[in-house]
Design an enzyme around this catalytic site. Structure first.
Site, PDB file in Angstrom:
ATOM      1  N   GLY A 232      27.635 -53.424  34.087  1.00 56.73           N
ATOM      2  CA  GLY A 232      28.670 -54.294  33.528  1.00 56.73           C
ATOM      3  C   GLY A 232      29.832 -54.356  34.504  1.00 56.73           C
TER       4      GLY A 232
ATOM      5  CE  LYS B   9      42.455 -46.478  32.530  1.00 56.94           C
ATOM      6  NZ  LYS B   9      41.041 -46.681  32.710  1.00 56.94           N
TER       7      LYS B   9
HETATM    8  N1  LIG Z   1      36.361 -53.547  32.429  1.00 56.42           N
HETATM    9  C1  LIG Z   1      37.410 -52.914  32.898  1.00 56.42           C
HETATM   10  O1  LIG Z   1      38.251 -53.518  33.572  1.00 56.42           O
HETATM   11  C2  LIG Z   1      37.606 -51.447  32.629  1.00 56.42           C
HETATM   12  C3  LIG Z   1      36.795 -50.738  31.742  1.00 56.42           C
HETATM   13  N2  LIG Z   1      36.989 -49.386  31.574  1.00 56.42           N
HETATM   14  C4  LIG Z   1      36.163 -48.594  30.674  1.00 56.42           C
HETATM   15  O2  LIG Z   1      34.890 -48.423  31.266  1.00 56.42           O
HETATM   16  C5  LIG Z   1      33.875 -48.346  30.270  1.00 56.42           C
HETATM   17  C6  LIG Z   1      32.817 -49.407  30.576  1.00 56.42           C
HETATM   18  O3  LIG Z   1      33.465 -50.657  30.447  1.00 56.42           O
HETATM   19  P1  LIG Z   1      32.905 -52.004  31.112  1.00 56.42           P
HETATM   20  O4  LIG Z   1      32.246 -51.719  32.391  1.00 56.42           O
HETATM   21  O5  LIG Z   1      34.028 -52.957  31.061  1.00 56.42           O
HETATM   22  O6  LIG Z   1      31.815 -52.416  30.025  1.00 56.42           O
HETATM   23  P2  LIG Z   1      30.745 -53.599  30.113  1.00 56.42           P
HETATM   24  O7  LIG Z   1      30.459 -53.975  28.711  1.00 56.42           O
HETATM   25  O8  LIG Z   1      31.161 -54.638  31.066  1.00 56.42           O
HETATM   26  O9  LIG Z   1      29.509 -52.850  30.743  1.00 56.42           O
HETATM   27  C7  LIG Z   1      28.789 -51.875  30.071  1.00 56.42           C
HETATM   28  C8  LIG Z   1      27.353 -52.087  30.422  1.00 56.42           C
HETATM   29  O10 LIG Z   1      26.595 -50.992  29.939  1.00 56.42           O
HETATM   30  C9  LIG Z   1      25.309 -51.475  29.664  1.00 56.42           C
HETATM   31  N3  LIG Z   1      24.626 -50.522  28.797  1.00 56.42           N
HETATM   32  C10 LIG Z   1      24.940 -50.141  27.546  1.00 56.42           C
HETATM   33  N4  LIG Z   1      24.084 -49.200  27.111  1.00 56.42           N
HETATM   34  C11 LIG Z   1      23.202 -48.988  28.118  1.00 56.42           C
HETATM   35  C12 LIG Z   1      22.080 -48.139  28.279  1.00 56.42           C
HETATM   36  N5  LIG Z   1      21.674 -47.315  27.323  1.00 56.42           N
HETATM   37  N6  LIG Z   1      21.402 -48.199  29.442  1.00 56.42           N
HETATM   38  C13 LIG Z   1      21.783 -49.032  30.436  1.00 56.42           C
HETATM   39  N7  LIG Z   1      22.839 -49.864  30.349  1.00 56.42           N
HETATM   40  C14 LIG Z   1      23.539 -49.830  29.196  1.00 56.42           C
HETATM   41  C15 LIG Z   1      25.534 -52.823  29.033  1.00 56.42           C
HETATM   42  O11 LIG Z   1      24.413 -53.609  29.324  1.00 56.42           O
HETATM   43  P3  LIG Z   1      23.628 -54.539  28.296  1.00 56.42           P
HETATM   44  O12 LIG Z   1      24.379 -54.522  27.001  1.00 56.42           O
HETATM   45  O13 LIG Z   1      23.644 -55.867  28.984  1.00 56.42           O
HETATM   46  O14 LIG Z   1      22.292 -53.925  28.222  1.00 56.42           O
HETATM   47  C16 LIG Z   1      26.768 -53.331  29.789  1.00 56.42           C
HETATM   48  O15 LIG Z   1      26.438 -54.234  30.806  1.00 56.42           O
HETATM   49  C17 LIG Z   1      34.581 -48.557  28.937  1.00 56.42           C
HETATM   50  O16 LIG Z   1      34.828 -47.335  28.301  1.00 56.42           O
HETATM   51  C18 LIG Z   1      35.900 -49.238  29.320  1.00 56.42           C
HETATM   52  O17 LIG Z   1      36.927 -48.953  28.401  1.00 56.42           O
HETATM   53  C19 LIG Z   1      37.915 -48.703  32.308  1.00 56.42           C
HETATM   54  C20 LIG Z   1      38.725 -49.363  33.194  1.00 56.42           C
HETATM   55  C21 LIG Z   1      38.690 -50.775  33.366  1.00 56.42           C
HETATM   56  C1  LIG Z   2      44.231 -49.411  32.561  1.00 51.94           C
HETATM   57  C2  LIG Z   2      43.356 -50.645  32.454  1.00 51.94           C
HETATM   58  C3  LIG Z   2      44.155 -51.701  31.756  1.00 51.94           C
HETATM   59  C4  LIG Z   2      43.015 -51.085  33.873  1.00 51.94           C
HETATM   60  O1  LIG Z   2      42.205 -50.170  34.467  1.00 51.94           O
HETATM   61  C5  LIG Z   2      42.057 -50.310  31.759  1.00 51.94           C
HETATM   62  O2  LIG Z   2      41.615 -49.199  31.842  1.00 51.94           O
HETATM   63  C6  LIG Z   2      41.260 -51.292  31.004  1.00 51.94           C
HETATM   64  O3  LIG Z   2      41.518 -52.476  31.088  1.00 51.94           O
HETATM   65  O4  LIG Z   2      40.320 -50.845  30.305  1.00 51.94           O
END
Ligand SMILES: NC(=O)C1=CN([C@@H]2O[C@H](COP(=O)(O)OP(=O)(O)OC[C@H]3O[C@@H](n4cnc5c(N)ncnc54)[C@H](OP(=O)(O)O)[C@@H]3O)[C@@H](O)[C@H]2O)C=CC1
Ligand SMILES: CC(C)(CO)C(=O)C(=O)O
Length: 307
Positions: free
Chosen positions: A9, A185
Site C-alpha cells: 500500500g 508519533k
Molecule cells: N499513508 C501514510 O501516509 C502513512 C501511514 N502510516 C501508517 O502505516 C500503516 C499502513 O498504512 P498505509 O500504508 O497507508 O495503508 P494502505 O492501506 O495503503 O496499505 C496497507 C496494505 O496492506 C495490505 N494488506 C493488508 N493485509 C494484508 C495481508 N495479510 N497480507 C498482505 N498484504 C496485506 C493491503 O492490501 P490489500 O487490501 O490490497 O490486499 C494494503 O495495500 C497504518 O498504520 C498507517 O496509519 C504511517 C505514516 C504515514
Molecule cells: C504524521 C503523519 C500525518 C505523516 O506521517 C501520519 O503518520 C499519517 O498521515 O498517518
C-alpha cells in the site's frame, strides 16, 4: 538480508520499493488481488524524489517458505491479526518483525504473539496514498523511517537494518529511544487525525477557523494527559513541536486517516483514537473532545465506508 514487506500500500509500496531500488533482497507478501495486479503491472511510485517503476518479487501467504531476517509490517491495524497469521510460518528464531503502524496497541499484540525479542520498534512519516490504478503517490518530499531496538541498544542486527534503510535513499534514522518516539508519533497522529477528521479540513484550515487553534491545543492536551498516565515520559521540545504543527495556520497537512475518510475507505479509528479513549476511561481521565472524535469516526466507519 532477506526482507519481507507485508503489503504494497502507501507505506509498504513506498519504502519497499526504495529498498528494492537500492538492490536489497526484498519480497512483497501480498493478498490475491493485489498480488495479481502487481505481478501483471509491476509497482509504480510517483514521488518528488523521482518516479520508479519495477517488477518486484511477489508472494502470497501460501507460497512463503524459509524464514526472513526482517519483516516490515505495513498493513493497517484492522489487517494486523490476519497478517500475523500469514507471517507466523516464516518468523524464525532470528527474524526481526518491524511494524510501521501508527498507535501503540499493535506493539503489545506483536510482542504477545512473537515475543518481545522479535520486535523492532518502527514508525514512518510520509504523506502517501494509493491511487485507483494501484500506484503509490508520495505527496510531499517527507519520507522518514525511524527504527530501533526496544531497549535502545545498538545491536548487530539493528545496525544491519540501519544499513539497509540508509542505502535506500530515504531519511532513515536509527533511534535509541524508539518507544518514546512511538508515543510521540501517536500523539502527533492522533491529534492530526482527530483535528482533520472531526473538522473536515486540513490543519491550516482548522487553525484559521474561529476556535480552531484552541480546539487543536485541547486535543493535544487530552491525548498527552492520557499517554503520560500510560508511561510516556514527556519530552518538552517534541511536544512543543507537535503543538506548533497542529496549529500552523499555513499548513496544508492532513492525516492518512483523513485522506482515507475522504475516499470512503476504512479507517483505524479504534487503534488511533479508540485506544486512547479506552485507556483514559480505564484510569478516570476525562477526554471529551477525543471521545466525541471517536464517536464521529465510529459513525463514519459503520455507515459510510464504501463496500
Ligand atoms: N499513508 C501514510 O501516509 C502513512 C501511514 N502510516 C501508517 O502505516 C500503516 C499502513 O498504512 P498505509 O500504508 O497507508 O495503508 P494502505 O492501506 O495503503 O496499505 C496497507 C496494505 O496492506 C495490505 N494488506 C493488508 N493485509 C494484508 C495481508 N495479510 N497480507 C498482505 N498484504 C496485506 C493491503 O492490501 P490489500 O487490501 O490490497 O490486499 C494494503 O495495500 C497504518 O498504520 C498507517 O496509519 C504511517 C505514516 C504515514
Ligand atoms: C504524521 C503523519 C500525518 C505523516 O506521517 C501520519 O503518520 C499519517 O498521515 O498517518
Amino acid at each position: 538480508m532477506r526482507i519481507l514487506v507485508v503489503g504494497a500500500g502507501a507505506t509498504g509500496g513506498y519504502f519497499g520499493a526504495r529498498l528494492a531500488q537500492a538492490g536489497q533482497d526484498v519480497t512483497f507478501l501480498l493478498r490475491e488481488k493485489r498480488a495479481q495486479a502487481v505481478q501483471q503491472d509491476g509497482l509504480t511510485i510517483h514521488s518528488p524524489h523521482g518516479d520508479f517503476h519495477f517488477q518486484p518479487n511477489v508472494l502470497q501467504a501460501s507460497q512463503l517458505t524459509g524464514s526472513y531476517d526482517l519483516i516490515l509490517l505495513t498493513v493497517k491495524s484492522f489487517g494486523l491479526e490476519a497478517a500475523i497469521k500469514d507471517i507466523a510460518p516464516v518468523v524464525g528464531e532470528n527474524t526481526m518483525v518491524m511494524p510501521v503502524l501508527n498507535g501503540m496497541k499493535h506493539m503489545e499484540t506483536l510482542s504477545l504473539r512473537f515475543g518481545e525479542h522479535a520486535l523492532i520498534g518502527g514508525l514512518c512519516k510520509i504523506n502517501a496514498t494509493l491511487d485507483a490504478d494501484g500506484h503509490v503517490h508520495q505527496m510531499t518530499p517527507l519520507h522518514q523511517i525511524i527504527y530501533g531496538e526496544l531497549s535502545g541498544e545498538k545491536t548487530e542486527r539493528i545496525l544491519k537494518v540501519d544499513q539497509a534503510f540508509q542505502s535506500a535513499g530515504v531519511e532513515a534514522i536509527l533511534s535509541e529511544t524508539i518507544i518514546t518516539d512511538l508515543w510521540e508519533k501517536w500523539l502527533l497522529l492522533s491529534s492530526f487525525g482527530a483535528i482533520t477528521c472531526t473538522m473536515r479540513g486540513n490543519i491550516g484550515q482548522v487553525a484559521s477557523a474561529p476556535g480552531g487553534t484552541e480546539f487543536a491545543q485541547a486535543i493535544v492536551t487530552e491525548a498527552l494527559t492520557t499517554m503520560k498516565a500510560f508511561g510516556y515520559a514527556e519530552r518538552a521540545a517534541a511536544v512543543a513541536k507537535i503543538r506548533e504543527s497542529v496549529t500552523d495556520k499555513s499548513s496544508p497537512q492532513t492525516s492518512s486517516m483523513y485522506r482515507d475518510m475522504m475516499q470512503g475507505y476504512p479507517i483505524e479509528a479504534d487503534q488511533i483514537i479508540g485506544d486512547l479513549v479506552g485507556r483514559a476511561t480505564r484510569v478516570g481521565i476525562n477526554i471529551p473532545l477525543l471521545q466525541a472524535a471517536y464517536t464521529h469516526l465510529c459513525v463514519y466507519q459503520k455507515n459510510f465506508v464504501k463496500q
